[in-house]
Design an enzyme around this catalytic site. Structure first.
Site, PDB file in Angstrom:
ATOM      1  N   GLU A 101       0.845  -1.206   0.000  1.00 15.64           N
ATOM      2  CA  GLU A 101       0.000   0.000   0.000  1.00 15.64           C
ATOM      3  C   GLU A 101       0.880   1.256   0.000  1.00 15.64           C
ATOM      4  OE1 GLU A 101      -2.599   1.639  -0.195  1.00 15.64           O
ATOM      5  OE2 GLU A 101      -4.385   0.414   0.115  1.00 15.64           O
ATOM      6  N   ASN A 104     -10.043   5.160   2.662  1.00 16.87           N
ATOM      7  CA  ASN A 104      -9.228   4.871   1.487  1.00 16.87           C
ATOM      8  C   ASN A 104      -9.385   5.977   0.440  1.00 16.87           C
ATOM      9  OD1 ASN A 104      -7.329   2.882   0.665  1.00 16.87           O
ATOM     10  ND2 ASN A 104      -8.794   1.283   1.237  1.00 16.87           N
ATOM     11  N   ASP A 147     -10.128   1.059  -3.538  1.00 20.95           N
ATOM     12  CA  ASP A 147      -8.980   1.027  -2.626  1.00 20.95           C
ATOM     13  C   ASP A 147      -8.220   2.333  -2.836  1.00 20.95           C
ATOM     14  OD1 ASP A 147      -6.651   0.177  -1.059  1.00 20.95           O
ATOM     15  OD2 ASP A 147      -7.497  -1.825  -1.222  1.00 20.95           O
TER      16      ASP A 147
END
Length: 289
Positions: free
Chosen positions: A15, A147, A199
């Site tokens: 991430e 997110n 996401d």
């Protein structure tokens, strides 16, 4: 277009990608493992162990970075390993951790939290803004999985999302660049019309929003009016964070979530580079504090 695995890292939860335009390298994290990576275009990679789950970070103008981790905000110098605690705005929520984040065009650091204690999901995440003096302001709570934080090229629109399967929505809000204050959110894109939930996100120079479609094996380019005008198939089910990089900001790097020996996606958890999109990103502002 071409999608290439540039680092077969097999991360647990890749991430937080940020392109360092001065160092010409991509910085990103493996949240669960508490690792921060620095990857060059060649694929050369250096890994730094932060010592606890780390959600996101911002590169500092003065060197090092501001990190949003399990236990709150920290200063961290990857070169020396030195870390200094700043503040934990959710010390009363030990089951929470920081997740996605980014800087606005003025360099203010935005980061969101989520519940991650192994129990059922609950809407106890929130978004926070850190100003250059290191003061922290809570903006919005009641989020399951914070997110998708990104800002339009002119800095006047803020994007964010909730990845929870029952929500899976991206919002936009007018953004006051002088004060760092978002206006009332409006639905920008309901991801129920595509396979992937929202996401991580980023924007390109044309003002389009790029969504990593977690669970859907795809990336989506969404125009400012909320229309999908490009879909890119990925070799992994759960891409997590797109970020433009390269000397011309025309390489779209994508992190991903590991999949424990799933034969359908042997590269799950790796770092990918998408080329040939015909698009370019915008420089990521450094945190001025």
């Amino acid at each position: 277009m071409q999608v290439e695995c540039v680092l077969p890292s097999r991360s647990q939860l890749g991430e937080g990608a940020v392109w360092d335009d001065r160092g010409q390298a991509l910085w990103w994290v493996d949240i669960k493992a508490g690792l921060i990576h620095r990857t060059e275009e060649s694929g050369a990679n250096i890994t730094f162990d932060f010592g606890e789950p780390v959600g996101c970070f911002a590169i500092r103008e003065q060197g090092g970075m501001v990190v949003a981790a399990k236990s709150g905000f920290w200063l961290f110098d990857p070169d020396t390993g030195e870390r200094s605690e700043l503040t934990d705005p959710e010390a009363d929520l030990p089951g929470n951790r920081f997740n996605d984040g980014t800087t606005d065009m003025q360099g203010r650091f935005w980061a969101g939290t989520m519940k991650d204690d192994g129990g059922p999901p609950a809407p106890q995440g929130a978004f926070y803004r850190m100003d250059p003096d290191f003061s922290v302001t809570k903006w919005k709570d009641g989020i399951f999985t914070t997110n998708g934080l990104a800002f339009s090229p002119d800095g006047r629109t803020m994007y964010f999302s909730d990845s929870n399967p029952d929500v899976r929505t991206i919002w936009a809000a007018d953004y006051d660049t002088d004060t760092g204050s978002p206006g009332e959110p409006r639905v920008f894109f309901d991801t129920r019309v595509v396979p992937g939930r929202p996401d991580g996100g980023t924007v390109d120079a044309d003002g389009c929003y790029w969504q990593a479609g977690v669970g859907g094996w795809q990336l989506y380019r969404i125009t400012p009016d909320g229309t999908v005008d490009m879909t890119i198939d990925m070799p992994v089910e759960r891409p997590t964070k797109p970020m433009w990089g390269g000397a011309n900001l025309d390489i779209l790097y994508v992190t991903s979530i590991g999949a424990a020996d799933d034969p359908k996606q042997p590269e799950a958890g790796s770092l990918f580079a998408v080329t040939g999109t015909g698009c370019q990103g915008v420089p990521q502002a450094r945190f001025p504090g």
